[in-house]
Write a protein that holds these residues in place. Structure first.
Motif, PDB file in Angstrom:
ATOM      1  N   GLY A  69      -6.537 -11.732   2.530  1.00 57.95           N
ATOM      2  CA  GLY A  69      -5.398 -11.401   1.659  1.00 57.95           C
ATOM      3  C   GLY A  69      -5.690 -10.279   0.672  1.00 57.95           C
ATOM      4  O   GLY A  69      -4.969 -10.082  -0.302  1.00 57.95           O
ATOM      5  N   ILE A  70      -6.782  -9.551   0.915  1.00 57.53           N
ATOM      6  CA  ILE A  70      -7.099  -8.416   0.041  1.00 57.53           C
ATOM      7  C   ILE A  70      -6.279  -7.219   0.529  1.00 57.53           C
ATOM      8  O   ILE A  70      -6.275  -6.915   1.726  1.00 57.53           O
ATOM      9  CB  ILE A  70      -8.618  -8.112   0.077  1.00 57.53           C
ATOM     10  CG1 ILE A  70      -9.399  -9.305  -0.488  1.00 57.53           C
ATOM     11  CG2 ILE A  70      -8.939  -6.829  -0.678  1.00 57.53           C
ATOM     12  CD1 ILE A  70     -10.899  -9.234  -0.337  1.00 57.53           C
ATOM     13  N   LEU A  71      -5.561  -6.577  -0.375  1.00 57.62           N
ATOM     14  CA  LEU A  71      -4.729  -5.435   0.026  1.00 57.62           C
ATOM     15  C   LEU A  71      -5.616  -4.201   0.183  1.00 57.62           C
ATOM     16  O   LEU A  71      -6.229  -3.745  -0.781  1.00 57.62           O
ATOM     17  CB  LEU A  71      -3.643  -5.188  -1.036  1.00 57.62           C
ATOM     18  CG  LEU A  71      -2.674  -4.043  -0.732  1.00 57.62           C
ATOM     19  CD1 LEU A  71      -1.889  -4.289   0.559  1.00 57.62           C
ATOM     20  CD2 LEU A  71      -1.698  -3.840  -1.893  1.00 57.62           C
ATOM     21  N   LEU A  72      -5.669  -3.690   1.419  1.00 54.71           N
ATOM     22  CA  LEU A  72      -6.518  -2.523   1.704  1.00 54.71           C
ATOM     23  C   LEU A  72      -5.629  -1.298   1.912  1.00 54.71           C
ATOM     24  O   LEU A  72      -4.802  -1.269   2.828  1.00 54.71           O
ATOM     25  CB  LEU A  72      -7.343  -2.780   2.970  1.00 54.71           C
ATOM     26  CG  LEU A  72      -8.182  -1.604   3.456  1.00 54.71           C
ATOM     27  CD1 LEU A  72      -9.372  -1.362   2.545  1.00 54.71           C
ATOM     28  CD2 LEU A  72      -8.680  -1.837   4.868  1.00 54.71           C
ATOM     29  N   LYS A  84      -9.219  -7.729  -5.537  1.00 57.08           N
ATOM     30  CA  LYS A  84      -7.911  -8.105  -4.970  1.00 57.08           C
ATOM     31  C   LYS A  84      -7.339  -6.940  -4.164  1.00 57.08           C
ATOM     32  O   LYS A  84      -6.529  -7.101  -3.263  1.00 57.08           O
ATOM     33  CB  LYS A  84      -6.925  -8.442  -6.097  1.00 57.08           C
ATOM     34  CG  LYS A  84      -7.377  -9.590  -6.979  1.00 57.08           C
ATOM     35  CD  LYS A  84      -6.357  -9.823  -8.104  1.00 57.08           C
ATOM     36  CE  LYS A  84      -6.814 -10.912  -9.065  1.00 57.08           C
ATOM     37  NZ  LYS A  84      -7.901 -10.461  -9.979  1.00 57.08           N
ATOM     38  N   ILE A  85      -7.756  -5.726  -4.569  1.00 58.03           N
ATOM     39  CA  ILE A  85      -7.253  -4.503  -3.933  1.00 58.03           C
ATOM     40  C   ILE A  85      -8.440  -3.611  -3.598  1.00 58.03           C
ATOM     41  O   ILE A  85      -9.341  -3.451  -4.426  1.00 58.03           O
ATOM     42  CB  ILE A  85      -6.321  -3.742  -4.914  1.00 58.03           C
ATOM     43  CG1 ILE A  85      -5.080  -4.578  -5.242  1.00 58.03           C
ATOM     44  CG2 ILE A  85      -5.932  -2.368  -4.383  1.00 58.03           C
ATOM     45  CD1 ILE A  85      -4.247  -4.011  -6.398  1.00 58.03           C
ATOM     46  N   VAL A  86      -8.448  -3.030  -2.395  1.00 56.29           N
ATOM     47  CA  VAL A  86      -9.466  -2.024  -2.046  1.00 56.29           C
ATOM     48  C   VAL A  86      -8.721  -0.743  -1.684  1.00 56.29           C
ATOM     49  O   VAL A  86      -7.855  -0.756  -0.796  1.00 56.29           O
ATOM     50  CB  VAL A  86     -10.343  -2.484  -0.853  1.00 56.29           C
ATOM     51  CG1 VAL A  86     -11.293  -1.376  -0.423  1.00 56.29           C
ATOM     52  CG2 VAL A  86     -11.131  -3.745  -1.208  1.00 56.29           C
ATOM     53  N   LYS A 138       0.732  -6.135  -6.013  1.00 56.95           N
ATOM     54  CA  LYS A 138      -0.050  -7.355  -6.297  1.00 56.95           C
ATOM     55  C   LYS A 138       0.315  -7.982  -7.644  1.00 56.95           C
ATOM     56  O   LYS A 138      -0.275  -8.979  -8.054  1.00 56.95           O
ATOM     57  CB  LYS A 138      -1.545  -7.016  -6.290  1.00 56.95           C
ATOM     58  CG  LYS A 138      -2.130  -6.886  -4.891  1.00 56.95           C
ATOM     59  CD  LYS A 138      -2.368  -8.271  -4.311  1.00 56.95           C
ATOM     60  CE  LYS A 138      -3.049  -8.261  -2.967  1.00 56.95           C
ATOM     61  NZ  LYS A 138      -3.120  -9.587  -2.362  1.00 56.95           N
ATOM     62  N   GLY A 139       1.274  -7.341  -8.367  1.00 58.89           N
ATOM     63  CA  GLY A 139       1.655  -7.853  -9.688  1.00 58.89           C
ATOM     64  C   GLY A 139       0.507  -7.790 -10.685  1.00 58.89           C
ATOM     65  O   GLY A 139       0.362  -8.652 -11.556  1.00 58.89           O
TER      66      GLY A 139
END
Ligand code: NAD
Length: 425
Positions: free
Chosen positions: A342-345, A320-322, A216-217
């Motif tokens: 668009g949440i990175l799971l 943003k990330i889970v 996700k940078g």
């Protein structure tokens, strides 16, 4: 791009039953892999499930009978392995689903085991030390016929710890009449436990957080992290996040949650938490667990119980990330909504595979009678976790699926391949 939780099934009514929702994901994966329905019949439930009743002499002289389970999902790759949970709300379906997830974790982590799981319906808080010991020993006597170092290897899970593993190992060794450290993992070091085992689940999740942040940078230094659950998994994750320079802005336990956008004093909270992972009742101004999940943060780590991110609140998650350190915290609908947003799971079967990986390391060390230092264990774990993460992420990219489906693809393929070579299918 199809990033749904379960392909064609994603419009189904939300189910909170862990077994049913795991079956939905497996069916979806089999369809994507072009495998026949017959394969689902093998994978849809554990191949073996033992229900036991354990009579325990209580301190007041009465006898109480506890119900317990041991599930062995699939032993095509090798013996089964998986934790034992002591919880008032555990049940047969939950233990079956947990065993299936263990099969996935073993495949994803590339270790030569299949998935197992055990549980006893009890409230360990209401038991004395002596009652807990008699219950632990009684459970081992009840399941002794189907477990063992080359059959099925238990480990700790919710509300069980190294002391309980020590009693269980001793009981099994007495039954077999020889010392059997390889029967169970998560033991105290002096009884053949592995360095790094206690924090392995959390370290595995922390490595996944690092990898997800890279994608996700998002620099971990200064990233705001919310962690639900402050038990073995959650408290160590908080510590690792702090060491990486992240700011832990929220934590919780079963009684409530603490949130401070400027960061919490994690060292103080760690020093005050009890052995059940509770700390929030010392404070005024707590918020609820539901409110915590929806607070502003960069990284959200559910590390407590299942079914926390659902169709009802997934739209409100602001991370943003889970990264799922707990087992089953996000439902199928929850997964679909997060992915669409668009949440990175990072799914439980990947993020939670650090514990079983070091259980495997402990079993290897017991077998060889030679023990590794903490650095060796952590380096070996890091290597396995980063390669598992990269494999799952790459599959998710080139097959256009979310990371849960990609992870199940890896796990299911392993079981199918082993079952084919054995001639089972
Ligand atoms: P634990 O018993 O040490 O701690 C559980 C934590 O969750 C405690 O802080 C407790 O207060 C909190 N909690 C309990 N019920 C809650 C609720 N309804 N709402 C909010 N918080 C609640 O357990 P653990 O070992 O930290 O395991 C937590 C989760 O992580 C479980 O799903 C477990 O299966 C999974 N897991 C743990 C490991 C590990 O190595 N410990 C490895 C893999 C997966």
């Amino acid at each position: 791009m199809d990033r749904s939780g379960a392909g064609d099934n994603n419009k189904e009514t939300e189910t909170l039953n862990l077994l049913t929702s795991t079956q939905v994901v497996i069916q979806d994966v089999l369809k994507r892999l072009g495998l026949p329905q017959g394969v689902f019949e093998i994978l849809k439930e554990p191949l073996r499930m033992l229900d036991v009743r354990i009579p325990v002499r209580m301190d007041d002289g009465s006898v109480k009978v506890f119900s317990g389970f041991r599930a062995q999902h699939n032993d095509s790759v090798g013996p089964t392995i998986g934790g034992i949970r002591f919880h008032p709300k555990t049940n047969s379906d939950e233990v079956k689903a947990l065993a299936m997830w263990m099969s996935m974790k073993c495949g994803i982590a590339d270790i030569p085991f299949g998935g197992g799981k055990g549980g006893i319906i009890c409230n360990p808080r209401a038991l004395s030390f002596g009652e807990l010991e008699r219950l632990s020993r009684g459970y081992v006597r009840a399941i002794s016929q189907i477990v063992g170092p080359t059959k099925d290897v238990p480990a700790p899970d919710m509300y069980t710890n190294s002391q309980i593993m020590g009693w269980m190992m001793d009981e099994y060794s007495r039954l077999r009449k020889f010392d059997s450290p390889g029967f169970i993992t998560g033991k105290p070091l002096v009884l053949g436990g592995s360095e790094g085992r206690e924090e392995a689940g959390a370290l595995g999740a922390a490595i996944c957080i690092e990898e997800a942040a890279k994608i996700k940078g998002l620099p971990l230094k200064g990233a705001r992290v919310v962690i639900q659950g402050f038990g073995n998994a959650g408290s160590f994750i908080a510590k690792f996040m702090q060491q990486s320079g992240a700011i832990v802005v929220g934590i919780s336990d079963v009684y409530g949650a603490l949130y401070n956008p400027d960061g919490l004093n994690i060292d103080y909270l760690l020093s005050r938490r009890d052995s059940f992972g509770t700390v929030t009742s010392m404070f005024d101004g707590t918020i609820t667990n539901e409110e915590l999940l929806e607070q502003e943060c960069d990284i959200l780590v559910p590390a407590a119980v299942s079914n926390q991110i659902t169709a009802l609140n997934a739209q409100n998650i602001r991370a943003k990330i889970v990264v799922e350190a707990a087992n089953g915290p996000t439902t199928i609908e929850g997964t679909r909504i997060l992915s669409e947003r668009g949440i990175l799971l990072v799914p439980d079967v990947l993020a939670g595979s650090g514990g079983v990986t070091v259980s495997y390391f402990e079993w290897v060390q017991n077998k060889q009678g030679y023990y590794w230092n903490e650095e060796e264990v952590k380096n070996k774990l890091r290597k396995k976790m980063t390669s598992a993460f990269q494999q799952v992420y790459e599959i998710s990219q080139y097959t256009n699926v979310n990371m849960r489906i990609a992870a199940y693809m890896v796990g299911v393929k392993k079981l199918i391949e082993a079952s084919q070579f054995r001639g089972w299918i």
